[in-house]
Design a protein around this motif. Structure first.
Motif, PDB file in Angstrom:
ATOM      1  N   ILE A  21       0.847  -1.188   0.000  1.00  0.00           N
ATOM      2  CA  ILE A  21       0.000   0.000   0.000  1.00  0.00           C
ATOM      3  C   ILE A  21       0.886   1.243   0.000  1.00  0.00           C
ATOM      4  O   ILE A  21       1.750   1.385   0.867  1.00  0.00           O
ATOM      5  CB  ILE A  21      -0.925   0.005   1.225  1.00  0.00           C
ATOM      6  CG1 ILE A  21      -1.838  -1.229   1.187  1.00  0.00           C
ATOM      7  CG2 ILE A  21      -1.740   1.277   1.292  1.00  0.00           C
ATOM      8  CD1 ILE A  21      -2.641  -1.436   2.443  1.00  0.00           C
ATOM      9  N   PRO A  22       0.723   2.145  -0.932  1.00  0.00           N
ATOM     10  CA  PRO A  22       1.581   3.326  -1.012  1.00  0.00           C
ATOM     11  C   PRO A  22       1.548   4.159   0.262  1.00  0.00           C
ATOM     12  O   PRO A  22       0.483   4.415   0.824  1.00  0.00           O
ATOM     13  CB  PRO A  22       0.980   4.122  -2.188  1.00  0.00           C
ATOM     14  CG  PRO A  22       0.213   3.116  -2.977  1.00  0.00           C
ATOM     15  CD  PRO A  22      -0.294   2.124  -1.999  1.00  0.00           C
ATOM     16  N   ALA A  23       2.716   4.568   0.725  1.00  0.00           N
ATOM     17  CA  ALA A  23       2.819   5.364   1.947  1.00  0.00           C
ATOM     18  C   ALA A  23       2.194   6.735   1.778  1.00  0.00           C
ATOM     19  O   ALA A  23       1.780   7.367   2.740  1.00  0.00           O
ATOM     20  CB  ALA A  23       4.290   5.489   2.359  1.00  0.00           C
ATOM     21  N   HIS A  24       2.138   7.245   0.512  1.00  0.00           N
ATOM     22  CA  HIS A  24       1.631   8.584   0.259  1.00  0.00           C
ATOM     23  C   HIS A  24       0.118   8.593   0.023  1.00  0.00           C
ATOM     24  O   HIS A  24      -0.463   9.624  -0.302  1.00  0.00           O
ATOM     25  CB  HIS A  24       2.335   9.182  -0.966  1.00  0.00           C
ATOM     26  CG  HIS A  24       2.101   8.385  -2.225  1.00  0.00           C
ATOM     27  ND1 HIS A  24       2.922   7.337  -2.573  1.00  0.00           N
ATOM     28  CD2 HIS A  24       1.138   8.470  -3.183  1.00  0.00           C
ATOM     29  CE1 HIS A  24       2.476   6.819  -3.720  1.00  0.00           C
ATOM     30  NE2 HIS A  24       1.403   7.473  -4.105  1.00  0.00           N
ATOM     31  N   ALA A  25      -0.522   7.418   0.183  1.00  0.00           N
ATOM     32  CA  ALA A  25      -1.962   7.332  -0.080  1.00  0.00           C
ATOM     33  C   ALA A  25      -2.735   8.247   0.862  1.00  0.00           C
ATOM     34  O   ALA A  25      -2.293   8.550   1.964  1.00  0.00           O
ATOM     35  CB  ALA A  25      -2.432   5.890   0.088  1.00  0.00           C
ATOM     36  N   LYS A  26      -3.908   8.685   0.399  1.00  0.00           N
ATOM     37  CA  LYS A  26      -4.773   9.552   1.195  1.00  0.00           C
ATOM     38  C   LYS A  26      -5.110   8.866   2.519  1.00  0.00           C
ATOM     39  O   LYS A  26      -5.380   7.667   2.551  1.00  0.00           O
ATOM     40  CB  LYS A  26      -6.053   9.834   0.408  1.00  0.00           C
ATOM     41  CG  LYS A  26      -7.076  10.658   1.151  1.00  0.00           C
ATOM     42  CD  LYS A  26      -8.359  10.773   0.335  1.00  0.00           C
ATOM     43  CE  LYS A  26      -9.446  11.462   1.143  1.00  0.00           C
ATOM     44  NZ  LYS A  26     -10.726  11.512   0.406  1.00  0.00           N
ATOM     45  N   PRO A  27      -5.080   9.603   3.637  1.00  0.00           N
ATOM     46  CA  PRO A  27      -5.385   8.995   4.934  1.00  0.00           C
ATOM     47  C   PRO A  27      -6.742   8.269   4.904  1.00  0.00           C
ATOM     48  O   PRO A  27      -7.722   8.781   4.374  1.00  0.00           O
ATOM     49  CB  PRO A  27      -5.434  10.189   5.889  1.00  0.00           C
ATOM     50  CG  PRO A  27      -4.527  11.194   5.261  1.00  0.00           C
ATOM     51  CD  PRO A  27      -4.722  11.029   3.773  1.00  0.00           C
ATOM     52  N   LEU A  28      -6.740   7.100   5.461  1.00  0.00           N
ATOM     53  CA  LEU A  28      -7.938   6.264   5.487  1.00  0.00           C
ATOM     54  C   LEU A  28      -8.892   6.751   6.570  1.00  0.00           C
ATOM     55  O   LEU A  28      -8.466   7.102   7.678  1.00  0.00           O
ATOM     56  CB  LEU A  28      -7.523   4.821   5.772  1.00  0.00           C
ATOM     57  CG  LEU A  28      -8.603   3.755   5.841  1.00  0.00           C
ATOM     58  CD1 LEU A  28      -9.147   3.458   4.452  1.00  0.00           C
ATOM     59  CD2 LEU A  28      -8.026   2.478   6.458  1.00  0.00           C
ATOM     60  N   THR A  29     -10.186   6.754   6.268  1.00  0.00           N
ATOM     61  CA  THR A  29     -11.199   7.093   7.270  1.00  0.00           C
ATOM     62  C   THR A  29     -12.051   5.861   7.554  1.00  0.00           C
ATOM     63  O   THR A  29     -12.663   5.287   6.651  1.00  0.00           O
ATOM     64  CB  THR A  29     -12.105   8.235   6.790  1.00  0.00           C
ATOM     65  OG1 THR A  29     -11.324   9.420   6.619  1.00  0.00           O
ATOM     66  CG2 THR A  29     -13.203   8.526   7.819  1.00  0.00           C
ATOM     67  N   ILE A  30     -12.064   5.456   8.823  1.00  0.00           N
ATOM     68  CA  ILE A  30     -12.861   4.309   9.257  1.00  0.00           C
ATOM     69  C   ILE A  30     -13.948   4.796  10.206  1.00  0.00           C
ATOM     70  O   ILE A  30     -13.673   5.519  11.165  1.00  0.00           O
ATOM     71  CB  ILE A  30     -11.996   3.258   9.993  1.00  0.00           C
ATOM     72  CG1 ILE A  30     -10.880   2.726   9.091  1.00  0.00           C
ATOM     73  CG2 ILE A  30     -12.865   2.103  10.496  1.00  0.00           C
ATOM     74  CD1 ILE A  30      -9.914   1.775   9.805  1.00  0.00           C
ATOM     75  N   GLY A  31     -15.171   4.390   9.946  1.00  0.00           N
ATOM     76  CA  GLY A  31     -16.253   4.629  10.890  1.00  0.00           C
ATOM     77  C   GLY A  31     -16.452   3.369  11.701  1.00  0.00           C
ATOM     78  O   GLY A  31     -16.716   2.308  11.137  1.00  0.00           O
ATOM     79  N   PHE A  32     -16.289   3.466  13.022  1.00  0.00           N
ATOM     80  CA  PHE A  32     -16.373   2.271  13.865  1.00  0.00           C
ATOM     81  C   PHE A  32     -17.446   2.428  14.932  1.00  0.00           C
ATOM     82  O   PHE A  32     -17.440   3.387  15.704  1.00  0.00           O
ATOM     83  CB  PHE A  32     -15.034   1.977  14.540  1.00  0.00           C
ATOM     84  CG  PHE A  32     -15.063   0.723  15.382  1.00  0.00           C
ATOM     85  CD1 PHE A  32     -14.978  -0.526  14.785  1.00  0.00           C
ATOM     86  CD2 PHE A  32     -15.207   0.790  16.761  1.00  0.00           C
ATOM     87  CE1 PHE A  32     -15.036  -1.682  15.545  1.00  0.00           C
ATOM     88  CE2 PHE A  32     -15.264  -0.359  17.535  1.00  0.00           C
ATOM     89  CZ  PHE A  32     -15.173  -1.598  16.922  1.00  0.00           C
TER      90      PHE A  32
END
Length: 319
Positions: A21-32
């Motif tokens: 997974i690219p380190a520069h990828a857009k920050p992931l948003t998780i709804g938990f």
């Protein structure tokens, strides 16, 4: 003696893909959406998820359902409206999720289950389930009791059972697994079974009722989690009996409180249910977002801890 079981094949291989997974990828948003804060186990589970998200730079939107399914449904719909990347939740109960999960699928938001499973008409409504084998946990608790009974082959054991939240996966499965193993042993008999809702206060309350109705007829307490067992231990002591001796205490979770009770001679065995699922949840969510395949079922290594190993294992406990 520590008994472990293997992690399902495929999980390790899938997680190895995380490096891709690219380190520069857009920050992931998780709804938990979390069940609540009903036990030591749940508190540790929440802390693990929040910590793993922070360390990975994940934007975590957290909702506490306070043990109410309607609150979780509202939270999931809120996550859909916010267009999060991945929805994850630990379901309060097994059934009643089809409608809201179809809404998530229509919005193209993948769903990951943690800790507890669901019963849905279409398994594709969620991409993966990360958690324990609750049926096996029940079996392990019963196997310990079967082996203990063999030391006194002529003695019968009357068992009272403190069940978890009605309709929840761990309550249903831990009951089924335990019943399966003792079914062939006429010396082991469940004489009373009632929900304690996974809380200490309710566990104490229900155990008081068991003692009032059954008294010294009770030989074993089987609790679906440690918190209920700890509450029940208090009730046993207040009744003038010795937990761990007059009444054997068998429970599930493996939290520090259970180890402390074992060190005091008040609890005989705890079956581990590992709450530290945060890293696996974050890794799985990252893989899903990146379009990588993930196992449908992911489990963790867990053990069985009888009282005789409590002193050795207690310093290693992280929850």
């Amino acid at each position: 003696m520590l008994i472990t079981r293997r992690t399902l094949l495929g999980a390790a291989a899938a997680f190895a893909l995380a490096a891709a997974i690219p380190a520069h990828a857009k920050p992931l948003t998780i709804g938990f959406s979390q069940v609540g804060a009903e036990s030591e186990w749940r508190t540790a589970n929440t802390a693990s998820i929040k910590s793993a998200a922070k360390q990975a730079g994940v934007n975590l939107k957290f909702a506490d359902a306070q043990q109410r399914q309607e609150n979780q449904v509202k939270a999931i719909r809120s996550f859909i409206a916010q267009r999060v990347d991945v929805i994850a939740f630990s379901p309060v109960v097994e059934s009643g999720w089809d409608t809201v999960l179809r809404e998530a699928k229509a919005a193209k938001i993948p769903v990951i289950l943690t800790d507890r499973a669901v019963k849905v008409s279409d398994p594709s409504l969620y991409v993966s389930f990360i958690g324990s084998d609750f049926v096996e946990e029940g079996r392990r608790a019963a196997r310990w009791l079967v082996e203990h009974q063999k030391k006194n082959p002529n003695r019968g054991y009357n068992i009272v059972e403190l069940q978890g939240t009605v309709g929840s996966a761990p309550a249903l499965d831990r009951k089924a697994g335990f019943a399966e193993v003792i079914a062939g042993n006429p010396k082991l008999k469940i004489i009373r079974s009632q929900t304690g809702d996974f809380t200490r206060a309710k566990g104490k309350e229900v155990m008081e009722a068991f003692l009032k109705s059954e008294g010294k007829n009770i030989n074993v307490l089987y609790a679906h989690n440690d918190d209920m067992a700890i509450g029940a231990i208090q009730a046993i002591e207040e009744a003038g009996l010795k937990p761990g001796k007059d009444i054997l205490v068998v429970s599930i979770d493996g939290v520090k409180g259970a180890f402390e009770a074992m060190l005091q001679g008040k609890l005989n065995v705890t079956v581990e249910c590992n709450p530290l699922l945060g890293p696996q949840l974050v890794q799985t969510a990252q893989l899903v977002k990146a379009g990588k395949p993930v196992p449908k079922r992911i489990t963790v290594n867990e053990g069985v801890f009888p009282a005789e190993v409590a002193a050795k294992e207690f310093p290693n406990r992280k929850y």
